[in-house]
Design an enzyme around this catalytic site. Structure first.
Site, PDB file in Angstrom:
ATOM      1  N   GLY A 187      -4.426  -4.266  -3.813  1.00 47.55           N
ATOM      2  CA  GLY A 187      -5.570  -3.310  -4.127  1.00 47.55           C
ATOM      3  C   GLY A 187      -4.778  -1.970  -4.544  1.00 47.55           C
ATOM      4  O   GLY A 187      -4.247  -1.417  -3.551  1.00 47.55           O
ATOM      5  N   HIS A 188      -4.880  -1.712  -5.919  1.00 48.11           N
ATOM      6  CA  HIS A 188      -4.045  -0.529  -6.294  1.00 48.11           C
ATOM      7  C   HIS A 188      -4.752   0.544  -6.733  1.00 48.11           C
ATOM      8  O   HIS A 188      -5.600   0.249  -7.498  1.00 48.11           O
ATOM      9  CB  HIS A 188      -3.008  -1.105  -7.187  1.00 48.11           C
ATOM     10  CG  HIS A 188      -2.000  -2.020  -6.813  1.00 48.11           C
ATOM     11  ND1 HIS A 188      -1.058  -2.667  -7.672  1.00 48.11           N
ATOM     12  CD2 HIS A 188      -1.619  -2.861  -5.840  1.00 48.11           C
ATOM     13  CE1 HIS A 188      -0.080  -3.269  -7.129  1.00 48.11           C
ATOM     14  NE2 HIS A 188      -0.586  -3.359  -5.826  1.00 48.11           N
ATOM     15  N   THR A 247      -9.649  -5.091   1.729  1.00 49.64           N
ATOM     16  CA  THR A 247     -10.606  -5.276   2.497  1.00 49.64           C
ATOM     17  C   THR A 247     -11.249  -4.395   3.544  1.00 49.64           C
ATOM     18  O   THR A 247     -12.256  -4.552   4.252  1.00 49.64           O
ATOM     19  CB  THR A 247      -9.825  -6.241   3.586  1.00 49.64           C
ATOM     20  OG1 THR A 247      -8.764  -5.447   4.242  1.00 49.64           O
ATOM     21  CG2 THR A 247      -9.046  -7.481   2.786  1.00 49.64           C
ATOM     22  N   GLN A 297       1.881  -6.066  -3.059  1.00 50.43           N
ATOM     23  CA  GLN A 297       2.482  -6.087  -1.764  1.00 50.43           C
ATOM     24  C   GLN A 297       3.806  -5.245  -1.531  1.00 50.43           C
ATOM     25  O   GLN A 297       3.956  -4.383  -2.132  1.00 50.43           O
ATOM     26  CB  GLN A 297       2.681  -7.688  -1.310  1.00 50.43           C
ATOM     27  CG  GLN A 297       1.313  -8.523  -1.186  1.00 50.43           C
ATOM     28  CD  GLN A 297       0.910  -9.031  -2.500  1.00 50.43           C
ATOM     29  OE1 GLN A 297       1.505  -9.729  -3.280  1.00 50.43           O
ATOM     30  NE2 GLN A 297      -0.359  -8.769  -2.896  1.00 50.43           N
ATOM     31  N   LYS A 332       1.823   2.114  -5.227  1.00 50.22           N
ATOM     32  CA  LYS A 332       2.426   1.600  -6.384  1.00 50.22           C
ATOM     33  C   LYS A 332       1.294   1.947  -7.631  1.00 50.22           C
ATOM     34  O   LYS A 332       1.859   2.268  -8.538  1.00 50.22           O
ATOM     35  CB  LYS A 332       2.637   0.083  -6.130  1.00 50.22           C
ATOM     36  CG  LYS A 332       3.534  -0.480  -5.229  1.00 50.22           C
ATOM     37  CD  LYS A 332       3.745  -1.999  -4.930  1.00 50.22           C
ATOM     38  CE  LYS A 332       2.272  -2.499  -4.421  1.00 50.22           C
ATOM     39  NZ  LYS A 332       2.110  -2.219  -2.887  1.00 50.22           N
ATOM     40  N   ASP A 343       0.844  -1.306  -0.057  1.00 51.07           N
ATOM     41  CA  ASP A 343       0.195   0.040  -0.094  1.00 51.07           C
ATOM     42  C   ASP A 343       0.901   1.347  -0.054  1.00 51.07           C
ATOM     43  O   ASP A 343       0.494   2.309   0.511  1.00 51.07           O
ATOM     44  CB  ASP A 343      -0.997   0.011   1.215  1.00 51.07           C
ATOM     45  CG  ASP A 343      -1.933  -1.341   1.175  1.00 51.07           C
ATOM     46  OD1 ASP A 343      -2.287  -1.644   0.166  1.00 51.07           O
ATOM     47  OD2 ASP A 343      -2.171  -1.473   2.394  1.00 51.07           O
TER      48      ASP A 343
HETATM   49  P1  GDP Z   1      -0.768   0.368  -3.637  1.00 52.02           P
HETATM   50  O1  GDP Z   1      -1.254  -0.920  -3.051  1.00 52.02           O
HETATM   51  O2  GDP Z   1       0.702   0.377  -3.372  1.00 52.02           O
HETATM   52  O3  GDP Z   1      -1.191   0.488  -4.830  1.00 52.02           O
HETATM   53  O4  GDP Z   1      -1.477   1.578  -2.651  1.00 52.02           O
HETATM   54  P2  GDP Z   1      -3.023   1.384  -2.017  1.00 52.02           P
HETATM   55  O5  GDP Z   1      -3.751   2.045  -3.328  1.00 52.02           O
HETATM   56  O6  GDP Z   1      -3.557   0.106  -1.590  1.00 52.02           O
HETATM   57  O7  GDP Z   1      -3.010   2.547  -1.088  1.00 52.02           O
HETATM   58  C1  GDP Z   1      -2.394   3.860  -1.138  1.00 52.02           C
HETATM   59  C2  GDP Z   1      -3.318   5.001  -0.930  1.00 52.02           C
HETATM   60  O8  GDP Z   1      -2.875   6.230  -0.776  1.00 52.02           O
HETATM   61  C3  GDP Z   1      -4.529   5.198  -2.094  1.00 52.02           C
HETATM   62  O9  GDP Z   1      -5.815   5.366  -1.376  1.00 52.02           O
HETATM   63  C4  GDP Z   1      -4.000   6.254  -2.892  1.00 52.02           C
HETATM   64  O10 GDP Z   1      -5.070   6.924  -3.405  1.00 52.02           O
HETATM   65  C5  GDP Z   1      -3.218   7.057  -1.878  1.00 52.02           C
HETATM   66  N1  GDP Z   1      -2.029   7.809  -2.197  1.00 52.02           N
HETATM   67  C6  GDP Z   1      -1.150   7.513  -3.113  1.00 52.02           C
HETATM   68  N2  GDP Z   1      -0.226   8.593  -3.350  1.00 52.02           N
HETATM   69  C7  GDP Z   1      -0.551   9.370  -2.380  1.00 52.02           C
HETATM   70  C8  GDP Z   1       0.069  10.744  -2.071  1.00 52.02           C
HETATM   71  O11 GDP Z   1       1.128  11.024  -2.316  1.00 52.02           O
HETATM   72  N3  GDP Z   1      -0.744  11.469  -1.003  1.00 52.02           N
HETATM   73  C9  GDP Z   1      -1.891  10.857  -0.624  1.00 52.02           C
HETATM   74  N4  GDP Z   1      -2.552  11.818   0.398  1.00 52.02           N
HETATM   75  N5  GDP Z   1      -2.582   9.688  -0.976  1.00 52.02           N
HETATM   76  C10 GDP Z   1      -1.753   9.114  -1.796  1.00 52.02           C
HETATM   77  P1  IMO Z   2      -0.763  -4.182  -2.175  1.00 48.18           P
HETATM   78  O1  IMO Z   2      -0.440  -4.952  -3.479  1.00 48.18           O
HETATM   79  C1  IMO Z   2      -0.943  -4.797   2.180  1.00 48.18           C
HETATM   80  C2  IMO Z   2      -1.052  -8.737   3.866  1.00 48.18           C
HETATM   81  C3  IMO Z   2      -2.373  -9.147   4.505  1.00 48.18           C
HETATM   82  C4  IMO Z   2      -1.851 -10.360   5.406  1.00 48.18           C
HETATM   83  C5  IMO Z   2      -0.692 -10.734   4.552  1.00 48.18           C
HETATM   84  C6  IMO Z   2      -1.199 -12.045   3.770  1.00 48.18           C
HETATM   85  O2  IMO Z   2      -2.209  -3.500  -2.386  1.00 48.18           O
HETATM   86  O3  IMO Z   2       0.326  -3.441  -1.649  1.00 48.18           O
HETATM   87  P2  IMO Z   2      -2.489 -12.730   1.741  1.00 48.18           P
HETATM   88  O4  IMO Z   2      -3.895 -12.526   1.430  1.00 48.18           O
HETATM   89  O5  IMO Z   2      -1.490 -12.749   0.860  1.00 48.18           O
HETATM   90  O6  IMO Z   2      -2.518 -14.200   2.488  1.00 48.18           O
HETATM   91  O7  IMO Z   2      -2.300 -12.102   3.075  1.00 48.18           O
HETATM   92  O8  IMO Z   2      -0.248  -9.882   3.670  1.00 48.18           O
HETATM   93  N1  IMO Z   2      -1.197  -8.205   2.371  1.00 48.18           N
HETATM   94  C7  IMO Z   2      -1.170  -6.861   2.123  1.00 48.18           C
HETATM   95  N2  IMO Z   2      -0.992  -5.702   2.956  1.00 48.18           N
HETATM   96  N3  IMO Z   2      -0.921  -4.585   0.736  1.00 48.18           N
HETATM   97  C8  IMO Z   2      -1.218  -5.756  -0.261  1.00 48.18           C
HETATM   98  O9  IMO Z   2      -1.101  -5.645  -1.389  1.00 48.18           O
HETATM   99  C9  IMO Z   2      -1.254  -6.836   0.621  1.00 48.18           C
HETATM  100  N4  IMO Z   2      -1.561  -8.187   0.054  1.00 48.18           N
HETATM  101  C10 IMO Z   2      -1.619  -9.005   1.241  1.00 48.18           C
HETATM  102  O10 IMO Z   2      -2.751  -8.144   5.185  1.00 48.18           O
HETATM  103  O11 IMO Z   2      -1.275  -9.505   6.460  1.00 48.18           O
HETATM  104 MG    MG Z   3      -2.826  -1.816  -1.701  1.00 53.94          MG
END
Ligand code: GDP
Ligand code: IMO
Ligand code: MG
Length: 423
Positions: free
Chosen positions: A41-42, A301, A224, A17, A14
């Site tokens: 979840g990207h 989630t 991840q 990416k 998270d």
């Molecule tokens: P990923 O799994 O690495 O793609 O990241 P996620 O999408 O799960 O979580 C990142 C969250 O931060 C998302 O809600 C994005 O919209 C948000 N986000 C990404 N870059 C920034 C930033 O520079 N500032 C803020 N405030 N939010 C951001």
């Molecule tokens: P992105 O790509 C954050 C965590 C789960 C759990 C552990 C194992 O959005 O960054 P799994 O479902 O793989 O058996 O879970 O890994 N986890 C993540 N945490 N971002 C993710 O993906 C994750 N994918 C799995 O919360 O602790």
């Molecule tokens: Mg994510």
């Protein structure tokens, strides 16, 4: 010949990416996922629209970009079809530029049920899995029981499916686990398999080799984060794939020498979802402030993310195992209102100062912090490095000195445009 650039998370996932891959896609012809599945979840945002992708690479909103799901991914067809239909509603025909490796393993409905049963059986030692069937599917892959995308084209697919399904149901019964998948779930999955047959199924290793030979630019998108890696994360509180750079080689079929830039992405602080060590975690109002301002709730989630200060011991470790050549810092804006910001530069474990992550996940780690005065400026509309507050630049310079790697991009908001490229 061109090389493949890899963008991957340096923390517990998270890191942003999806946002940054989307922002960088204009420079690439191909974006490819190489591991994980719909546990990811990207999120990405542009023109006021926010979208969360789980399986489809984050280049999908650029009409000329090919998006590849590599062999290292574990693919749930039901989730893929759902994701494609959500994109369709936004006017994006994802099937046009989506190429799927025949060697990617399939997640069955019973894999998901097995994930829940196994997690429940762990009792107090739960991993906090997203329950998408990731672990059981990789288990079947390494045990050589799995079904692959290419198998759906074979005449014996139904029989093989039934055989594997029955095996899973037997295990679930032994575990006294939660209920088996519903008929509706299984029917939806079978309908999704039918659709999958009509998509572009490829041998991704040949395809990527061809793209590179044609002089095209390829970006690999990690899922991840490095601290969730099956080998280098805080085992057993990890995911079931190699999230580190080496995973890009095995997950797409490319030789190590063909890796170009390795972009390591990290938040200006830290978050973690699920169980496992988190040395700089904050349990006080500061942690709550990070969660509220940073909207730190899981994109897959919806679970609240655990929040804490930036951890340079962990960051240096992730940079080392990945061979990171350029850093990307996201969510700097979340710290805008903080009067002071802390960064862990070392750990104290049993009274001993160390720069290394201890082997035991139950080690009692006391972070050693360096404190910085916050910039207390709204940076969300800044688009140019020279307009950034000096205190933020000092924070960035400190991270560069501590890691030996330049920070090339600073993200100041979720939107595609809130991205500052440094010279
Ligand atoms: P990923 O799994 O690495 O793609 O990241 P996620 O999408 O799960 O979580 C990142 C969250 O931060 C998302 O809600 C994005 O919209 C948000 N986000 C990404 N870059 C920034 C930033 O520079 N500032 C803020 N405030 N939010 C951001
Ligand atoms: P992105 O790509 C954050 C965590 C789960 C759990 C552990 C194992 O959005 O960054 P799994 O479902 O793989 O058996 O879970 O890994 N986890 C993540 N945490 N971002 C993710 O993906 C994750 N994918 C799995 O919360 O602790
Ligand atoms: Mg994510």
């Amino acid at each position: 010949m061109n090389k493949i650039d890899v963008l991957l998370g340096l923390q517990w996932g998270d890191e942003g990416k999806g946002k940054v891959v989307d922002a960088l896609t204009q420079h690439y012809n191909v974006v490819a996922r190489f591991q994980g599945g719909a546990n990811a979840g990207h999120s990405l945002e542009f023109n006021g629209i926010k979208h969360v992708l789980h399986l489809i690479p984050s280049g999908i909103f650029h009409p000329k970009t090919i998006n590849i799901i590599g062999n290292g991914v574990v693919l749930d067809p039901a989730i893929l079809v759902q994701e494609i239909s959500e994109l369709e509603q936004m006017g994006v025909d994802a099937t046009k530029n989506l190429h799927i490796s025949k060697k990617a393993h399939l997640i069955l409905p019973t894999h998901r049920a097995l994930d829940a049963a196994l997690e429940q059986a762990k009792g107090d030692n739960k991993i906090g899995s997203t329950l998408k069937g990731i672990g059981p599917t990789y288990t079947d892959k390494t045990a050589r029981n799995g079904l692959r995308v290419g198998d759906i084209l074979r005449p014996d697919f139904d029989a093989r499916y039934k055989q594997l399904r029955q095996k899973h149901l037997d295990t679930i019964a032994q575990l006294n686990g939660p209920v088996a998948p519903t008929q509706a779930d299984e029917d939806a999955w079978m309908r999704a398999i039918d659709k999958l047959r009509s998509y572009t199924l490829i041998d991704s290793e040949y395809a990527i080799d061809q793209h590179l030979s044609d002089g095209q630019r390829v970006l690999a998108e990690g899922a991840q984060g490095s601290l969730l890696d099956i080998d280098f994360g805080s085992y057993p509180f990890v995911t079931s794939s190699n999230t580190v750079c080496a995973g890009a080689c095995t997950g797409m079929g490319i030789a190590p020498g063909r890796i170009g830039e390795v972009y390591g992405i990290f938040k200006a602080y830290c978050t973690r979802v699920g169980a496992g060590p988190f040395p700089t975690e904050l349990f006080d109002s500061t942690g709550e402030q990070l969660r509220t301002i940073g909207a730190e709730f899981g994109a897959t989630t919806g679970r609240p993310r655990r929040c804490g200060w930036l951890d340079l011991v962990a960051l240096r470790y992730a940079i080392m195992v990945n061979g990171v050549t350029q850093l990307i810092m996201t969510k700097a804006d979340v710290l805008d209102t903080f009067a002071s910001i802390k960064v862990a530069t070392a750990y104290r474990v049993d009274g001993q100062l160390t720069n290394q992550i201890p082997y035991n996940t139950d080690a009692r780690i006391e972070p050693v912090y360096q404190e910085f005065a916050g910039w207390q400026t709204d940076i969300t509309s800044i688009r140019c490095e020279s307009d950034l507050p000096q205190r933020l630049l000092d924070y960035v310079r400190f991270i560069e000195e501590q890691t030996g790697v330049p920070v090339r991009i600073i993200s100041v908001g979720p939107d595609r445009n809130a991205t500052i490229m440094r010279g």
